[in-house]
Write an enzyme that holds these catalytic residues in place. Structure first.
Site, PDB file in Angstrom:
ATOM      1  N   ALA A  61      33.884  27.372  67.108  1.00 46.63           N
ATOM      2  CA  ALA A  61      34.289  28.165  68.108  1.00 46.63           C
ATOM      3  C   ALA A  61      35.663  28.579  68.005  1.00 46.63           C
ATOM      4  O   ALA A  61      36.425  27.850  67.544  1.00 46.63           O
ATOM      5  CB  ALA A  61      33.939  27.512  69.465  1.00 46.63           C
ATOM      6  N   CYS A  62      35.823  29.777  68.451  1.00 43.07           N
ATOM      7  CA  CYS A  62      37.338  30.631  68.088  1.00 43.07           C
ATOM      8  C   CYS A  62      38.120  30.094  69.182  1.00 43.07           C
ATOM      9  O   CYS A  62      39.392  29.533  68.659  1.00 43.07           O
ATOM     10  CB  CYS A  62      37.130  31.933  68.134  1.00 43.07           C
ATOM     11  SG  CYS A  62      38.804  32.996  68.433  1.00 43.07           S
ATOM     12  N   PHE A  63      37.905  29.957  70.598  1.00 41.66           N
ATOM     13  CA  PHE A  63      38.702  29.873  71.583  1.00 41.66           C
ATOM     14  C   PHE A  63      39.189  28.333  71.732  1.00 41.66           C
ATOM     15  O   PHE A  63      39.698  28.110  72.827  1.00 41.66           O
ATOM     16  CB  PHE A  63      38.320  30.371  72.704  1.00 41.66           C
ATOM     17  CG  PHE A  63      38.227  31.695  72.897  1.00 41.66           C
ATOM     18  CD1 PHE A  63      39.459  32.316  73.634  1.00 41.66           C
ATOM     19  CD2 PHE A  63      37.858  32.812  71.884  1.00 41.66           C
ATOM     20  CE1 PHE A  63      39.718  33.723  73.463  1.00 41.66           C
ATOM     21  CE2 PHE A  63      37.981  33.992  72.066  1.00 41.66           C
ATOM     22  CZ  PHE A  63      39.076  34.356  72.891  1.00 41.66           C
TER      23      PHE A  63
END
Length: 271
Positions: free
Chosen positions: A143-145
């Site tokens: 995941a990016c966040f």
């Protein structure tokens, strides 16, 4: 004053959104358009993965289908992003433009400063921009966040705008998610981890590092007003005039061709 094109928000499926961004990017390389700011949303919700990610290793495709979540691969790097309750922006401009620093980090900062001005015009206060943080690889997921990169926009030390950039043949494409309402549990239902314990730890870590604007300020945001204010903020930052426009005929033809690529399972699973 220089004029840039702005294409206002329309909602498309993931493959179409990525095809449009790449079409504008390609057309600019060939001298067919002006620097462009584009806004868009996603219908249905879509999980986009970075250009170098391995789709089947990191994303639960069966769960995506079960939850009616689309998926596609971006032209930019980075990690997976769930595009759901958000407004997405993209900027396409030549690297030779004096406003664009050769340093990726400094160009991130310059664009983020314009985004912050737009948020401020909407009555949204943000944290000071900074160089980001060094993250232990133990905490990383697909995941990016779950991590702050340099000069990303945060509120209460939680990332609310995540961006990715690609440069090729003298042209810069940066697109990013302006998160309104962040659902970390929904995101991690789609992300694969080695063990359930690791998933739980990564989810808790991400919840501390990321959020949505509405989650942090405690009120709903009018997406049309937000869009207008971000245009104003970026116009001030770049000292340009934004002129409303649409895709050219050349770009529309490119979109038709590129859409087939982004819908192709072989392309999305190629890593």
């Amino acid at each position: 004053m220089n004029q840039w094109r702005v294409i206002h928000n329309k909602s498309y499926e993931g493959a179409m959104n990525m095809a449009i961004d790449e079409a504008i990017f390609t057309a600019y390389k060939k001298g067919h358009n002006k620097p462009t700011l584009r806004f868009y949303t996603w219908e249905p919700a879509c999980l986009s993965i970075g250009y170098f990610q391995k789709l089947e290793d990191e994303i639960d495709l069966d769960k995506c289908r079960c939850m009616n979540i689309d998926y596609t691969r971006r032209i930019t790097g980075g990690r997976a992003v769930l595009h759901d309750n958000e407004l997405t922006y993209s900027i396409i401009i030549g690297e030779d433009n004096p406003l664009i620093d050769k340093s990726i980090n400094l160009s991130y900062r310059y664009i983020s400063e314009g985004l912050v001005k737009g948020l401020n015009l909407s009555g949204i206060e943000t944290d000071n921009l900074n160089r980001g943080e060094r993250i232990s690889r133990e905490n990383l997921s697909a995941a990016c966040f779950n991590a702050h990169a340099s000069y990303e926009v945060t509120i209460n030390n939680k990332k609310v705008i995540g961006s990715a950039q690609s440069r090729k043949d003298g042209v810069l494409l940066q697109h990013g998610s302006i998160i309104l309402d962040f659902d970390v549990e929904k995101l991690f239902k789609l992300i694969k981890t080695k063990t359930p314990e690791l998933k739980e730890r990564a989810m808790k870590f991400t919840a501390k590092k990321a959020s949505g604007i509405e989650n942090e300020i405690g009120r709903k945001i009018d997406i049309d007003i937000l869009q207008k204010n971000i245009v104003k903020g970026l116009a001030e930052q770049f000292n340009v005039e934004f002129v409303e426009g649409d895709l050219t005929d050349y770009e529309k033809q490119l979109v038709k061709e590129l859409y087939e690529k982004y819908k192709n399972e072989e392309y999305n699973k190629k890593r």
